[in-house]
Design a protein around this motif. Structure first.
Motif, PDB file in Angstrom:
ATOM      1  N   ILE A  68       0.856  -1.184   0.000  1.00 57.28           N
ATOM      2  CA  ILE A  68       0.000   0.000   0.000  1.00 57.28           C
ATOM      3  C   ILE A  68       0.893   1.235   0.000  1.00 57.28           C
ATOM      4  CG2 ILE A  68      -1.909   1.190   1.143  1.00 57.28           C
ATOM      5  CD1 ILE A  68      -2.413  -1.433   2.705  1.00 57.28           C
ATOM      6  N   GLY A  69       0.792   2.055  -1.010  1.00 55.33           N
ATOM      7  CA  GLY A  69       1.563   3.295  -1.063  1.00 55.33           C
ATOM      8  C   GLY A  69       1.180   4.207   0.087  1.00 55.33           C
ATOM      9  N   ALA A  70       2.155   4.850   0.676  1.00 61.00           N
ATOM     10  CA  ALA A  70       1.912   5.639   1.884  1.00 61.00           C
ATOM     11  C   ALA A  70       0.955   6.809   1.658  1.00 61.00           C
ATOM     12  CB  ALA A  70       3.230   6.163   2.451  1.00 61.00           C
ATOM     13  N   MET A  71       0.883   7.322   0.433  1.00 62.44           N
ATOM     14  CA  MET A  71      -0.005   8.452   0.174  1.00 62.44           C
ATOM     15  C   MET A  71      -1.396   7.999  -0.292  1.00 62.44           C
ATOM     16  SD  MET A  71       1.181  11.448   0.886  1.00 62.44           S
ATOM     17  CE  MET A  71       0.391  12.661  -0.194  1.00 62.44           C
ATOM     18  N   THR A  72      -1.673   6.709  -0.175  1.00 61.89           N
ATOM     19  CA  THR A  72      -2.994   6.198  -0.542  1.00 61.89           C
ATOM     20  C   THR A  72      -4.025   6.725   0.440  1.00 61.89           C
ATOM     21  OG1 THR A  72      -1.992   4.167  -1.370  1.00 61.89           O
ATOM     22  CG2 THR A  72      -4.352   4.099  -0.896  1.00 61.89           C
ATOM     23  N   PRO A  73      -5.085   7.388  -0.048  1.00 54.58           N
ATOM     24  CA  PRO A  73      -6.134   7.842   0.875  1.00 54.58           C
ATOM     25  C   PRO A  73      -6.803   6.659   1.560  1.00 54.58           C
ATOM     26  CG  PRO A  73      -6.362   8.904  -1.270  1.00 54.58           C
ATOM     27  CD  PRO A  73      -5.349   7.810  -1.429  1.00 54.58           C
ATOM     28  N   ALA A  99     -12.637   7.203  10.510  1.00 51.96           N
ATOM     29  CA  ALA A  99     -12.942   8.635  10.346  1.00 51.96           C
ATOM     30  C   ALA A  99     -14.148   8.768   9.430  1.00 51.96           C
ATOM     31  CB  ALA A  99     -11.745   9.365   9.733  1.00 51.96           C
ATOM     32  N   PRO A 100     -14.822   9.939   9.449  1.00 52.76           N
ATOM     33  CA  PRO A 100     -15.903  10.140   8.479  1.00 52.76           C
ATOM     34  C   PRO A 100     -15.354  10.289   7.061  1.00 52.76           C
ATOM     35  CG  PRO A 100     -15.836  11.938  10.124  1.00 52.76           C
ATOM     36  CD  PRO A 100     -14.663  11.051  10.383  1.00 52.76           C
ATOM     37  N   ARG A 101     -16.254  10.254   6.102  1.00 50.93           N
ATOM     38  CA  ARG A 101     -15.897  10.194   4.683  1.00 50.93           C
ATOM     39  C   ARG A 101     -14.983  11.333   4.243  1.00 50.93           C
ATOM     40  NH1 ARG A 101     -18.504   7.303   0.519  1.00 50.93           N
ATOM     41  NH2 ARG A 101     -17.432   7.719  -1.437  1.00 50.93           N
ATOM     42  N   ASN A 102     -15.289  12.571   4.669  1.00 51.00           N
ATOM     43  CA  ASN A 102     -14.489  13.728   4.241  1.00 51.00           C
ATOM     44  C   ASN A 102     -13.029  13.551   4.604  1.00 51.00           C
ATOM     45  OD1 ASN A 102     -17.184  14.366   4.496  1.00 51.00           O
ATOM     46  ND2 ASN A 102     -16.842  16.456   5.201  1.00 51.00           N
ATOM     47  N   ILE A 103     -12.811  13.083   5.843  1.00 49.48           N
ATOM     48  CA  ILE A 103     -11.438  12.910   6.314  1.00 49.48           C
ATOM     49  C   ILE A 103     -10.790  11.739   5.591  1.00 49.48           C
ATOM     50  CG2 ILE A 103     -10.009  12.339   8.310  1.00 49.48           C
ATOM     51  CD1 ILE A 103     -11.045  15.170   8.404  1.00 49.48           C
ATOM     52  N   ARG A 104     -11.520  10.653   5.408  1.00 51.31           N
ATOM     53  CA  ARG A 104     -10.966   9.475   4.737  1.00 51.31           C
ATOM     54  C   ARG A 104     -10.533   9.777   3.304  1.00 51.31           C
ATOM     55  NH1 ARG A 104     -15.852   6.423   6.421  1.00 51.31           N
ATOM     56  NH2 ARG A 104     -16.223   6.167   4.176  1.00 51.31           N
ATOM     57  N   ASN A 105     -11.198  10.740   2.682  1.00 49.14           N
ATOM     58  CA  ASN A 105     -10.840  11.104   1.300  1.00 49.14           C
ATOM     59  C   ASN A 105      -9.490  11.796   1.210  1.00 49.14           C
ATOM     60  OD1 ASN A 105     -13.138  10.069   0.086  1.00 49.14           O
ATOM     61  ND2 ASN A 105     -14.268  12.001   0.180  1.00 49.14           N
ATOM     62  N   ALA A 106      -9.064  12.413   2.298  1.00 52.79           N
ATOM     63  CA  ALA A 106      -7.806  13.170   2.278  1.00 52.79           C
ATOM     64  C   ALA A 106      -6.715  12.513   3.120  1.00 52.79           C
ATOM     65  CB  ALA A 106      -8.045  14.595   2.773  1.00 52.79           C
ATOM     66  N   ALA A 107      -7.089  11.942   4.257  1.00 53.29           N
ATOM     67  CA  ALA A 107      -6.079  11.328   5.142  1.00 53.29           C
ATOM     68  C   ALA A 107      -5.454  10.130   4.464  1.00 53.29           C
ATOM     69  CB  ALA A 107      -6.734  10.917   6.457  1.00 53.29           C
ATOM     70  N   THR A 108      -4.192   9.905   4.768  1.00 53.36           N
ATOM     71  CA  THR A 108      -3.451   8.839   4.085  1.00 53.36           C
ATOM     72  C   THR A 108      -3.094   7.712   5.033  1.00 53.36           C
ATOM     73  OG1 THR A 108      -1.296   9.816   4.560  1.00 53.36           O
ATOM     74  CG2 THR A 108      -2.413  10.553   2.545  1.00 53.36           C
TER      75      THR A 108
END
Lengths: 263, 158
Positions: A68-73, A99-108
């Motif tokens: 899994i690449g480290a920058m994978t959301p 986390a909620p969806r908004n955070i999961r879309n950006a957090a890696t």
């Protein structure tokens, strides 16, 4: 405005990123998704190194592991067919709770590993899976994620998370509501071992500042349950739940998890 | 530093401080539908769609958006021609104070653009990052599901 951040860099190579990170005179931090660094107002940081141009995203499986690449959301772990199939979908299930969806879309996933938050169910699941990290894309640099220290992360970059094979995985949790963060979460994995037995690895989050782990080799659930031992150095208790409650719930969740692994 | 972001279909270049958040940038440029809430990524009222995914702008530096495409609530529908989701929110009484409404609508749009026929659980998950103190979420969810049903679970107009 985070006025103390005076430099923003988006390097195109890992070497360039490391050179920026290792400057002794400029307090510099890695910027992955930003959901933790920016949320905490980046204390003591004067420069950030954004990793988004390093091509560190993606999830793939080969004969030996899931990479899994480290920058994978984090959201990609939920949507990826590879992670949905790995260990009964353990990583996908844990990712949905973290986390909620908004955070999961950006957090890696790299940020998840770097934060080493014992209450983060995805982190707990990765520990249970025996995940290791590759630093700076240097093969042979593999380090168990629990062994990462803030000092190591000050000068190195998590580039990939490697997850070894597993027969199956399970996540048991208790929370105030189904969508709330877990009070206690137990992730367990059964992996191949010799002689018809299985390696049973359990990770417990929410009972101590650090994830508590326990491992045994067993032929069945009964043997695993009787032989599994874990120790809590610093029991966690707070306004949400007391330490004795967390300990009691842990026993139940571990028992359920082991039962489910052999079902 | 100079950054270029596509906002609602238009390429825009800004000279920003490196520590400026995307929320601060967007509101300074008149995109007031992007609301200022918690500044910690908890409430979601600051959310926009970036490259097809809903993200919280309060926990993102503006510089991170350089080279990316953003949609704000100002970019969908007009007062005279509401987007189907906006119309559904009106029709179903899904708006009370209205503060979280832009983010809820963008959350639904991002979901339906990716998956025109989501399940009930997928709708709830898509809206999970936008907190609402007024509605109890029931009517916003009804509004989104009404749009899904109206569009037959098929591809809907952006």
């Amino acid at each position: 405005m985070l006025s103390h951040i005076r430099e923003y860099h988006r390097p195109k190579t890992i070497e360039e990123a490391l050179a920026l990170l290792r400057r002794p005179s400029v307090p510099t931090a890695i910027l992955a998704g930003g959901t933790q660094l920016v949320a905490r107002r980046a204390p003591g940081v004067n420069a950030v190194v954004d990793l988004q141009a390093l091509n560190l995203q993606g999830i793939r499986m080969d004969a030996s592991a899931v990479h899994i690449g480290a920058m994978t959301p984090i959201q990609d772990l939920i949507q990826s067919e590879v992670s949905r199939q790995y260990a009964s979908g353990l990583l996908a299930k844990a990712a949905r709770h973290c986390a909620p969806r908004n955070i999961r879309n950006a957090a890696t996933i790299g940020g998840t590993v770097a934060s080493a938050d014992s209450r983060d169910e995805l982190y707990v699941a990765l520990v249970a899976c025996g995940a290791t990290v590759i630093l700076n894309e240097e093969e042979g640099s593999g380090l168990a994620i629990e062994a990462l220290t803030p000092e190591r992360l000050r000068y190195d970059i998590i580039t990939r998370i490697v997850v070894p094979p597993a027969h199956c995985g399970v996540l048991e949790r208790v929370a105030r509501t189904p969508s709330d963060r877990a009070i206690v979460a137990v992730a367990a994995v059964r992996a191949p071992y010799a002689g018809g037995r299985s390696l049973c690895r359990v990770a417990i989050g929410g009972i101590s500042p650090r994830v508590v782990t326990a491992t045994t080799v067993a032929s069945d659930a009964s043997q695993a349950r009787s032989e599994l031992r874990w120790h809590v150095d610093t029991p966690l208790g707070d306004a949400v739940a007391s330490a004795p409650y967390r300990q009691a719930v842990t026993d139940v969740l571990v028992s359920r998890a082991i039962e489910a692994l052999w079902r | 530093m100079l950054i270029t972001i596509e906002i609602n279909g238009e390429q825009r270049t800004f000279d920003i401080h490196p520590g400026m958040t995307l929320l601060e940038l967007l509101r300074s440029q008149g995109f007031y539908g992007v609301k200022h809430g918690c500044e910690t990524g908890e409430c979601g009222v600051c959310a926009v769609i970036m490259d097809g995914r809903l993200v919280n702008t309060c926990v993102m530096l503006a510089a991170q958006a350089d080279g990316h495409a953003i949609i704000t609530i100002e970019g969908i529908g007009t007062p005279d021609h509401l987007h189907p989701l906006q119309q559904a929110f009106v029709d179903h009484g899904a708006i009370q104070c209205g503060y979280c409404t832009p983010a809820q609508i963008l959350a639904a749009k991002a979901l339906l653009d990716e998956n025109p026929a989501p399940t009930h659980e997928e709708v709830l998950d898509a809206l999970s990052g936008v907190l609402c103190r007024c509605t109890g979420y029931k009517k916003p969810v009804e509004a989104v599901k009404a749009v899904i049903a109206e569009q037959g679970g098929g591809r809907h107009a952006s």
